[in-house]
Design an enzyme around this catalytic site. Structure first.
Site, PDB file in Angstrom:
ATOM      1  N   CYS A   8       0.829  -1.205   0.000  1.00  0.00           N
ATOM      2  CA  CYS A   8       0.000   0.000   0.000  1.00  0.00           C
ATOM      3  C   CYS A   8       0.862   1.253   0.000  1.00  0.00           C
ATOM      4  O   CYS A   8       1.715   1.441   0.868  1.00  0.00           O
ATOM      5  CB  CYS A   8      -0.930  -0.018   1.215  1.00  0.00           C
ATOM      6  SG  CYS A   8      -1.807   1.520   1.457  1.00  0.00           S
ATOM      7  N   ASP A  34      -0.780  16.567  -0.847  1.00  0.00           N
ATOM      8  CA  ASP A  34      -1.141  15.777  -2.029  1.00  0.00           C
ATOM      9  C   ASP A  34      -0.157  16.086  -3.153  1.00  0.00           C
ATOM     10  O   ASP A  34       0.194  17.239  -3.391  1.00  0.00           O
ATOM     11  CB  ASP A  34      -2.577  16.103  -2.464  1.00  0.00           C
ATOM     12  CG  ASP A  34      -3.131  15.054  -3.401  1.00  0.00           C
ATOM     13  OD1 ASP A  34      -4.058  14.324  -2.992  1.00  0.00           O
ATOM     14  OD2 ASP A  34      -2.643  14.954  -4.546  1.00  0.00           O
ATOM     15  N   ASN A  94     -13.324  10.182  -0.591  1.00  0.00           N
ATOM     16  CA  ASN A  94     -13.847   9.343  -1.655  1.00  0.00           C
ATOM     17  C   ASN A  94     -13.840   7.888  -1.175  1.00  0.00           C
ATOM     18  O   ASN A  94     -12.861   7.439  -0.589  1.00  0.00           O
ATOM     19  CB  ASN A  94     -12.997   9.497  -2.913  1.00  0.00           C
ATOM     20  CG  ASN A  94     -13.004  10.924  -3.429  1.00  0.00           C
ATOM     21  OD1 ASN A  94     -14.016  11.620  -3.345  1.00  0.00           O
ATOM     22  ND2 ASN A  94     -11.872  11.376  -3.941  1.00  0.00           N
ATOM     23  N   GLY A 100     -15.224   7.397  -6.302  1.00  0.00           N
ATOM     24  CA  GLY A 100     -14.035   8.008  -6.902  1.00  0.00           C
ATOM     25  C   GLY A 100     -12.752   7.770  -6.136  1.00  0.00           C
ATOM     26  O   GLY A 100     -11.772   8.495  -6.327  1.00  0.00           O
ATOM     27  N   HIS A 107      -8.319   8.049   3.436  1.00  0.00           N
ATOM     28  CA  HIS A 107      -7.672   9.367   3.506  1.00  0.00           C
ATOM     29  C   HIS A 107      -8.725  10.456   3.420  1.00  0.00           C
ATOM     30  O   HIS A 107      -9.692  10.348   2.672  1.00  0.00           O
ATOM     31  CB  HIS A 107      -6.623   9.544   2.406  1.00  0.00           C
ATOM     32  CG  HIS A 107      -7.099   9.205   1.031  1.00  0.00           C
ATOM     33  ND1 HIS A 107      -7.209   7.903   0.586  1.00  0.00           N
ATOM     34  CD2 HIS A 107      -7.493   9.985  -0.010  1.00  0.00           C
ATOM     35  CE1 HIS A 107      -7.656   7.903  -0.659  1.00  0.00           C
ATOM     36  NE2 HIS A 107      -7.850   9.162  -1.050  1.00  0.00           N
TER      37      HIS A 107
HETATM   38  P1  5GP Z   1      -8.490   9.479  -4.066  1.00  0.00           P
HETATM   39  O1  5GP Z   1      -8.819   9.662  -5.504  1.00  0.00           O
HETATM   40  O2  5GP Z   1      -8.145   8.049  -3.730  1.00  0.00           O
HETATM   41  O3  5GP Z   1      -9.494  10.078  -3.133  1.00  0.00           O
HETATM   42  O4  5GP Z   1      -7.208  10.372  -3.824  1.00  0.00           O
HETATM   43  C1  5GP Z   1      -5.902   9.897  -3.849  1.00  0.00           C
HETATM   44  C2  5GP Z   1      -5.008  11.113  -3.785  1.00  0.00           C
HETATM   45  O5  5GP Z   1      -3.698  10.668  -3.477  1.00  0.00           O
HETATM   46  C3  5GP Z   1      -4.910  11.889  -5.096  1.00  0.00           C
HETATM   47  O6  5GP Z   1      -5.326  13.230  -4.880  1.00  0.00           O
HETATM   48  C4  5GP Z   1      -3.450  11.779  -5.484  1.00  0.00           C
HETATM   49  O7  5GP Z   1      -2.932  12.964  -6.048  1.00  0.00           O
HETATM   50  C5  5GP Z   1      -2.778  11.451  -4.161  1.00  0.00           C
HETATM   51  N1  5GP Z   1      -1.578  10.636  -4.289  1.00  0.00           N
HETATM   52  C6  5GP Z   1      -1.469   9.461  -4.971  1.00  0.00           C
HETATM   53  N2  5GP Z   1      -0.229   8.971  -4.865  1.00  0.00           N
HETATM   54  C7  5GP Z   1       0.470   9.848  -4.097  1.00  0.00           C
HETATM   55  C8  5GP Z   1       1.828   9.880  -3.642  1.00  0.00           C
HETATM   56  O8  5GP Z   1       2.654   9.003  -3.916  1.00  0.00           O
HETATM   57  N3  5GP Z   1       2.186  10.926  -2.858  1.00  0.00           N
HETATM   58  C9  5GP Z   1       1.301  11.918  -2.536  1.00  0.00           C
HETATM   59  N4  5GP Z   1       1.769  12.908  -1.754  1.00  0.00           N
HETATM   60  N5  5GP Z   1       0.014  11.922  -2.937  1.00  0.00           N
HETATM   61  C10 5GP Z   1      -0.387  10.900  -3.722  1.00  0.00           C
HETATM   62 ZN    ZN Z   2      -2.326   1.220   3.645  1.00  0.00          ZN
END
Ligand code: 5GP
Ligand code: ZN
Length: 120
Positions: A8, A34, A94, A100, A107
Site C-alpha cells: 500500500c 497531495d 472518496n 471516486g 484518507h
Molecule cells: P483518491 O482519488 O483516492 O481520493 O485520492 C488519492 C489522492 O492521493 C490523489 O489526490 C493523489 O494525487 C494522491 N496521491 C497518490 N499517490 C500519491 C503519492 O505518492 N504521494 C502523494 N503525496 N500523494 C499521492
Molecule cells: Zn495502507
C-alpha cells in the site's frame, strides 16, 4: 502501529518508505501534501493503520476518527487556510469506485486557499 499493508502506497508514506511533504505526524495519524493538488492548499490526513475506506469503518474506529476530525481545523489553519467563514476548507473522503476512490487506504482530503480551484 498495527495492520500495515506492504503493497500500500499510503502505508509506505506513513512509514517514511516513500517520501512525502509531511504536515503532521503522531503515533496513529499522518498528514502530507497531495502530490497533485486541486487547490492552493491540499493535504491528506490518513490513519497509520491500513484501514481501506470509510466503508470499512465501524464503532471500534470511532476514537481514531474522532481524533482525526479534531485535527482537521488545526492542520487547516497551520497550512494556511484562511479563517471561517470567509476562508474555510473542503473536507472530502472518496469511498469505493462509485465514490471516486483511487488509493485504497482511508484518507481525508483537506482542500483550501483562495479560489479558483482545479476541481470545484
Ligand atoms: P483518491 O482519488 O483516492 O481520493 O485520492 C488519492 C489522492 O492521493 C490523489 O489526490 C493523489 O494525487 C494522491 N496521491 C497518490 N499517490 C500519491 C503519492 O505518492 N504521494 C502523494 N503525496 N500523494 C499521492
Ligand atoms: Zn495502507
Amino acid at each position: 502501529m498495527s495492520h500495515s499493508d506492504p503493497n500500500c502506497i499510503f502505508c509506505k508514506i506513513a512509514k517514511g518508505e516513500i517520501p512525502s511533504r509531511k504536515v503532521y505526524e503522531d503515533d496513529d495519524v499522518f498528514a502530507f501534501h497531495d502530490i497533485n493538488p486541486w487547490a492552493p492548499i491540499h493535504f491528506l490526513l490518513i490513519p497509520k493503520q491500513h484501514l481501506i475506506s470509510m466503508a470499512h469503518v465501524d464503532e471500534s474506529h470511532a476514537p481514531l476518527l474522532g481524533r482525526m476530525m479534531a485535527l482537521v481545523p488545526k492542520l487547516a489553519q497551520q497550512e494556511g487556510c484562511r479563517p471561517y467563514p470567509d476562508g474555510g476548507f473542503r473536507l472530502v473522503t472518496n469511498t469505493g469506485a462509485d465514490g471516486g476512490q483511487e488509493v485504497r487506504h482511508l484518507h481525508f482530503h483537506v482542500i483550501g486557499g483562495p479560489r479558483p480551484w482545479l476541481k470545484g
